[in-house]
Each structure stands twice: as structure tokens, then as C-alpha cells.
Design an enzyme around this catalytic site. Structure first.
Site, PDB file in Angstrom:
ATOM      1  N   CYS A  20      -2.771   8.751   2.949  1.00 36.23           N
ATOM      2  CA  CYS A  20      -1.683   8.710   1.155  1.00 36.23           C
ATOM      3  C   CYS A  20      -2.949   8.416   0.219  1.00 36.23           C
ATOM      4  O   CYS A  20      -2.675   8.939  -0.518  1.00 36.23           O
ATOM      5  CB  CYS A  20      -1.712   7.177   0.860  1.00 36.23           C
ATOM      6  SG  CYS A  20      -2.683   6.123   2.118  1.00 36.23           S
ATOM      7  N   GLU A  48       0.725  -1.105  -0.125  1.00 39.36           N
ATOM      8  CA  GLU A  48       0.024   0.291   0.152  1.00 39.36           C
ATOM      9  C   GLU A  48       0.826   1.237  -0.080  1.00 39.36           C
ATOM     10  O   GLU A  48       1.397   1.681   0.831  1.00 39.36           O
ATOM     11  CB  GLU A  48      -0.697  -0.115   1.695  1.00 39.36           C
ATOM     12  CG  GLU A  48      -1.772  -0.570   1.341  1.00 39.36           C
ATOM     13  CD  GLU A  48      -3.286  -1.033   0.545  1.00 39.36           C
ATOM     14  OE1 GLU A  48      -3.120   0.011  -0.388  1.00 39.36           O
ATOM     15  OE2 GLU A  48      -3.773  -1.653   0.253  1.00 39.36           O
TER      16      GLU A  48
HETATM   17  P1  NAD Z   1       9.916   6.794   5.020  1.00 34.10           P
HETATM   18  O1  NAD Z   1       9.925   6.384   3.911  1.00 34.10           O
HETATM   19  O2  NAD Z   1      11.430   6.577   5.888  1.00 34.10           O
HETATM   20  O3  NAD Z   1       9.380   5.944   5.603  1.00 34.10           O
HETATM   21  C1  NAD Z   1       7.812   5.943   5.612  1.00 34.10           C
HETATM   22  C2  NAD Z   1       7.265   4.923   5.898  1.00 34.10           C
HETATM   23  O4  NAD Z   1       8.382   3.506   6.126  1.00 34.10           O
HETATM   24  C3  NAD Z   1       7.868   4.927   8.172  1.00 34.10           C
HETATM   25  O5  NAD Z   1       6.661   3.590   8.861  1.00 34.10           O
HETATM   26  C4  NAD Z   1       8.970   3.965   7.818  1.00 34.10           C
HETATM   27  O6  NAD Z   1       9.822   3.178   9.371  1.00 34.10           O
HETATM   28  C5  NAD Z   1       8.547   2.883   7.397  1.00 34.10           C
HETATM   29  N1  NAD Z   1       9.952   2.281   6.365  1.00 34.10           N
HETATM   30  C6  NAD Z   1      10.828   3.322   5.904  1.00 34.10           C
HETATM   31  N2  NAD Z   1      12.039   2.249   5.655  1.00 34.10           N
HETATM   32  C7  NAD Z   1      12.365   0.900   5.885  1.00 34.10           C
HETATM   33  C8  NAD Z   1      12.893   0.010   5.714  1.00 34.10           C
HETATM   34  N3  NAD Z   1      14.073  -0.637   5.179  1.00 34.10           N
HETATM   35  N4  NAD Z   1      12.111  -1.008   5.863  1.00 34.10           N
HETATM   36  C9  NAD Z   1      10.294  -1.397   6.773  1.00 34.10           C
HETATM   37  N5  NAD Z   1      10.081   0.007   7.203  1.00 34.10           N
HETATM   38  C10 NAD Z   1      10.506   0.690   6.386  1.00 34.10           C
HETATM   39  O7  NAD Z   1      10.136   7.864   5.141  1.00 34.10           O
HETATM   40  P2  NAD Z   1       8.603   9.042   6.912  1.00 34.10           P
HETATM   41  O8  NAD Z   1       9.694  10.741   5.905  1.00 34.10           O
HETATM   42  O9  NAD Z   1       8.799   8.724   7.039  1.00 34.10           O
HETATM   43  O10 NAD Z   1       7.448   9.712   5.478  1.00 34.10           O
HETATM   44  C11 NAD Z   1       7.983  10.443   4.012  1.00 34.10           C
HETATM   45  C12 NAD Z   1       7.174   9.704   2.727  1.00 34.10           C
HETATM   46  O11 NAD Z   1       6.775   8.227   3.056  1.00 34.10           O
HETATM   47  C13 NAD Z   1       6.251  10.488   2.632  1.00 34.10           C
HETATM   48  O12 NAD Z   1       6.002  11.460   1.949  1.00 34.10           O
HETATM   49  C14 NAD Z   1       4.867   9.540   2.833  1.00 34.10           C
HETATM   50  O13 NAD Z   1       5.435   9.665   1.148  1.00 34.10           O
HETATM   51  C15 NAD Z   1       4.741   8.131   2.696  1.00 34.10           C
HETATM   52  N6  NAD Z   1       4.229   7.952   3.184  1.00 34.10           N
HETATM   53  C16 NAD Z   1       3.645   7.083   3.607  1.00 34.10           C
HETATM   54  C17 NAD Z   1       2.152   6.093   3.484  1.00 34.10           C
HETATM   55  C18 NAD Z   1       0.983   6.452   3.221  1.00 34.10           C
HETATM   56  O14 NAD Z   1      -0.370   6.183   4.506  1.00 34.10           O
HETATM   57  N7  NAD Z   1       1.243   4.807   2.310  1.00 34.10           N
HETATM   58  C19 NAD Z   1       2.774   6.763   5.565  1.00 34.10           C
HETATM   59  C20 NAD Z   1       4.268   7.183   5.857  1.00 34.10           C
HETATM   60  C21 NAD Z   1       4.864   8.191   5.117  1.00 34.10           C
END
Ligand code: NAD
Length: 482
Positions: free
Chosen positions: A289, A255
Site C-alpha cells: 500500500c 488503512e
Molecule cells: P478486494 O478489494 O475485493 O479485496 C481487498 C481486501 O478486502 C481483501 O483482503 C478482501 O478479503 C477484503 N474484502 C473485500 N470485500 C470485503 C468485504 N465486503 N468485507 C470485508 N473484507 C472485504 O480486491 P483484491 O483483488 O483482493 O485487491 C484489490 C485491491 O485492494 C488492490 O488493488 C489494492 O488496491 C487493494 N488492497 C490493498 C491492500 C492494502 O494493504 N492497503 C491490501 C490488499 C489489497
């Protein structure tokens, strides 16, 4: 304005492994984004705790897969009741750790109970089928079995909602699960787990860990005992985890991000469209999202729509989500505020105009003003990257074909919205827009009983409706001669 008083305690969050709450090697602080105060801590799992969680999940799976669907359903309904009866305390903790207004946190908590109940009912409907055989005396049966141990990764924007969809579908199907919750907002997930524990869930069926995300995912995805991966988060991270799942031939649900077009035609009820879209845009400070993020408005209605939209955005009460009446809280972390500043500066450098907001206000907390940009060129980053924050870029279009092409221009396709008074226009949009979900003339996405998922780089699999059970079931065919 009065702050919400009752039960403002915030508990530290432990790991939940094999039916017990436990500590691990390290902890990290949890910060209230409205005040920047440290309000608690969360335990981080190392390899030892992750291995314990896998073993516990193996034990849990052996028990749970043999538990009758009727019993699973009954226990899940009790868990839903527990969530509902604790909704106020859970909502307060969620607002403290995530920042969203208390009213939104309450709704999220009550919606989580609805989701558990929906999947509790689906548990009793995992039907198979009998296929007529070619030979006499042969019976051909198709059954659906739980896929096995699930490793689920959920983000901080909806701490409860993102987790409850995966947990409920997995448990309904008879799987055990290791949930890697969000380190920034851990207490809501812990409350969800406690609701299941108190309902009598056998040990090891639902385990909760936190940690360094990349370390946890690389350990669990590669682990031979884990059968299924489910991730909610950014497309970038989703691609990485999907490729790891592929290397180990694991099933995966992804997702991921979107960049939802919100299309408004001149024949729409403009004040109503502006009001509904502004409410959807600034919900959870835009960290959703399926948030409408590219406002595409028919040229002759663009000025009028913008006025209505700016008025609705300007009227929003922003502040600490614990204060009654607040409609938009802070962003969840400092990274999002910095991202908003970069996106606004880039749009202005490309020639966009600021119609509202655009700044971080002078106060503590990770706040950013509700922001409206007009005349935004398609080359600006905000028209290409999901803003995931309170920025609404508005651009105009002339023809239906032109706006469909713009809606489909990006490689993502999660949600889309459109407002028009013409049935033919709505039919063309619902047929031609490349998106997993489309909501026309109202905002109607995200219910437990309706499919939820994207196409293209927004991922695969559905987390709502009857389709959501598919992700946690495998098909077995049995052919038997009497
Ligand atoms: P991020 O991309 O680092 O993290 C997003 C999510 O992924 C977090 O929950 C993080 O714990 C998880 N994550 C990151 N690297 C991972 C890995 N290697 N293995 C497992 N999980 C991992 O960045 P962020 O600053 O937390 O969020 C930035 C972007 O992420 C936002 O701009 C948005 O686009 C996206 N996001 C989307 C949703 C959604 O509901 N689709 C939710 C949160 C963030």
C-alpha cells in the site's frame, strides 16, 4: 538455481475459536501463485462459527481486560519469541501461499516479532492522568480502558504484518479480537495465532476466522457485542465497511489504498534514488500500500533517472520465491495479472511508451514483468488508480509548485517519497504534501515504533507508534469526593 529444500510442507488452515482449532461447513483451496498448484485448503466460517467466535471473544475479553498489563506484556514477549524461533517455517509457508521471495518473507516474519514486542512494551505504558480539582476533597482521574471486542479484517499482501499490527495493539490494550484473515494466504495468520496460543494466551482472547468476506464483515460489524472495527484493504471496500460501522456507531480504523508520489529533483543523487526507489517499487511485486507508484522526475533529470531506474528493474531476478536469489516473485493472484494487463494497455492507448516489460511471461504462475512506462499522460488509469503491481509510470515536471500540485491531485494520501539535495525543497515538500507519511532521501516507513496511516481517502487511524494504541482504548473520567 536451487529451490529451498527444508520443510516445504504446507498445512491446511482451520478456524481458531475459543482456544481450539476447529472445522466448519465449507473449505476453499489455497493456490501457490508461483506454480498455480493447489497446496492446501482453508476452512470458511458460516454464521454458526461466527457466533461461536463472538461468544468466545466475550469470554476472552472478561478474562483479558482484568489481566495485569505487566502479565499481558510478558505473554506477548513470549509470543514474539515463538514467532522468531519459527521464522524459517513461517516464511516458507508465506512464500508458498503469497509468492513473495523467501528473503522478504523472512524479514516480514522477524518484523512481526518486533511488532509484538513493541506493543508488549506499550501495554505497560497505557497511562491515565490526574486533573487538579476545583473543590477540596475531590479527586479527578482519567483512565484508559480497552474498547472491547475487536473485529479485524486483513489482506493477503502482507499476511503476517497486516494482522500482527492489529492483533498486538488490541491485545496490549486488553481487548479480545476476532481476526478475519485473508483466505488466499491463511497459513501465516494461523502461525501467528499459534505463537500466542503456545505463549499461554487465555481461550477466546484471539480468534481466527476466514469466510466470504462480505458475509463475515456484515455479521461481525452489526453484532452488538463487537465494539471496534479495523480494516486494511482497498478504499472502495473501506468506505463500505466504514459506513456499516457508522450505522452501528462502532469505532473504526481504516488503512486503505494510496498512490504514492515518488518525486525526484535534478539535484538529487540520481543513481542512488533510482536504486532505492526501484527496490521499493518492486518489493512484493509492487503489492504494497505504501509502494512508490507515481514517479515524478524533474524534466532535466528525467532521461538520466529513467536509465538508472530501468537498469535496476531489468537486473531483478524474477521467479518462484522459494528459489534462492529471486528478488521478485509472482503476483498473489490471477486478478492482479489481469489488472496489470489492463493498466499497461490503457497507458499505451493514452500515448505512454514502454521502457521495460509490460507483459505476462510465457510460464506457469501469476507472473508479470517488472514494467516501466514513460511519458504517461495524467489521464491514463495508472496515474489515477493504485496499480498494486510491478508497474512504474514515470512523468516529468518543471517546478516545485507543479509537482506538489500533482502529488496532491488524487483523493488519497498514504505515503510520499522525495529525493533532493536542497534543504528548502525538502522542507516545502514535507510541509505541503497531503500524505500521512513522507520519507525524504531514503525509504524509512513502516517500523513498529513510527506512526503508520493515511489522510483523505487513505483512511484514518494509525497502526504504528504510540498512536496505534489509541484505536483500542477508550477514555473514562472519574470524579470522586473523599
Ligand atoms: P478486494 O478489494 O475485493 O479485496 C481487498 C481486501 O478486502 C481483501 O483482503 C478482501 O478479503 C477484503 N474484502 C473485500 N470485500 C470485503 C468485504 N465486503 N468485507 C470485508 N473484507 C472485504 O480486491 P483484491 O483483488 O483482493 O485487491 C484489490 C485491491 O485492494 C488492490 O488493488 C489494492 O488496491 C487493494 N488492497 C490493498 C491492500 C492494502 O494493504 N492497503 C491490501 C490488499 C489489497
Amino acid at each position: 538455481m536451487a529451490a529451498h529444500q527444508p520443510n516445504r510442507a504446507y498445512s491446511d488452515t482451520l478456524l481458531h475459536i475459543g482456544g481450539a482449532w476447529c472445522t466448519g461447513g465449507r473449505t476453499r483451496p489455497v493456490v501457490n501463485p508461483a506454480t498455480e498448484d493447489i497446496i492446501g485448503s482453508v476452512v470458511l466460517a458460516e454464521e454458526r462459527e461466527l457466533e461461536d467466535a463472538v461468544r468466545a471473544a466475550q469470554h476472552g475479553f472478561a478474562v483479558w481486560r482484568k489481566t495485569a498489563a505487566f502479565e499481558r506484556s510478558k505473554l506477548m514477549r513470549q509470543a514474539a519469541h515463538n514467532v522468531r524461533s519459527r521464522a524459517e517455517a513461517i516464511a516458507v509457508a508465506m512464500t508458498m501461499e503469497q509468492g513473495k521471495p523467501l528473503a522478504e518473507a523472512r524479514l516480514e516474519t522477524l518484523a512481526a516479532a518486533d511488532t509484538i514486542e513493541w506493543f508488549a512494551e506499550e501495554a505497560r505504558r497505557t497511562y491515565g492522568r490526574v486533573i487538579p480539582a476545583r473543590a477540596g476533597g475531590v479527586t479527578q482521574i482519567v483512565t484508559r480502558e480497552p474498547v472491547g471486542i475487536v473485529a479485524a479484517f486483513t489482506p493477503w499482501n502482507f499476511p503476517l504484518n497486516q494482522a500482527v499490527r492489529k492483533v498486538s495493539a488490541a491485545l496490549a490494550a486488553g481487548c479480545s479480537i476476532i481476526l478475519k484473515g485473508p483466505e488466499e494466504t491463511p497459513a501465516s495468520c494461523a502461525a501467528l495465532v499459534q505463537a500466542f496460543v503456545d505463549a499461554g494466551l487465555p481461550e477466546g482472547v484471539l480468534n481466527l476466522v476466514f469466510g466470504v468476506p462480505a458475509d463475515v464483515s456484515s455479521y461481525l460489524i452489526a453484532h452488538p457485542a463487537v465494539a471496534k472495527i479495523s480494516f486494511t484493504g482497498s478504499t472502495q471496500v473501506g468506505k463500505l465497511l466504514a459506513s456499516m460501522a457508522g450505522q452501528h456507531m462502532k469505532r473504526a480504523t481504516m488503512e486503505l489504498g494510496g498512490h504514492a508520489p515518488a518525486i525526484v529533483f535534478a539535484d538529487a543523487d540520481l543513481p542512488r534514488a533510482a536504486k532505492l526507489l526501484a527496490a521499493a517499487k518492486f518489493r512484493n511485486a509492487g503489492q504494497v500500500c505504501i509502494s512508490p507508484t507515481r514517479f515524478l522526475v524533474e524534466e532535466k533529470a528525467c532521461e538520466a533517472f529513467t536509465q538508472h531506474f530501468v537498469a535496476a528493474a531489468r537486473a531483478l531476478e524474477t521467479g518462484d520465491g522459494l528459489h534462492e536469489g529471486v528478488q521478485m516473485g509472482p503476483l498473489a493472484n490471477a486478478r492482479r495479472v489481469e489488472a496489470m494487463e489492463r493498466l499497461v494497455a490503457d497507458a499505451l492507448a493514452h500515448g505512454a511508451k514502454l521502457a521495460l516489460g509490460g507483459h505476462r511471461p510465457e510460464r506457469r504462475g501469476f507472473f508479470f514483468e517488472p514494467t516501466v512506462l514513460t511519458g504517461v499522460p495524467l489521464a491514463a488509469r495508472v496515474m489515477n488508480e493504485e496499480p498494486f503491481g510491478p508497474i512504474a509510470p514515470i512523468v516529468s515536471f518543471r517546478t516545485c509548485d507543479e509537482v506538489i500540485a500533482e502529488a496532491n491531485r488524487l483523493p488519497v494520501g498514504l505515503a510520499a517519497y522525495a529525493y533532493s539535495g536542497a534543504a528548502g525543497t525538502l522542507a516545502a515538500l514535507s510541509r505541503d504534501i497531503e500524505s500521512g507519511m513522507i520519507s525524504l532521501n531514503h525509504h524509512g516507513l513502516g517500523l513498529p515504533e513510527t506512526p503508520f496511516g493515511g489522510v483523505k481517502e487513505s483512511g484514518y487511524g494509525s497502526e504504528g507508534g504510540t498512536e496505534a494504541m489509541e484505536a483500542y482504548l477508550v477514555t473514562k473520567f472519574v470524579s470522586q469526593m473523599a
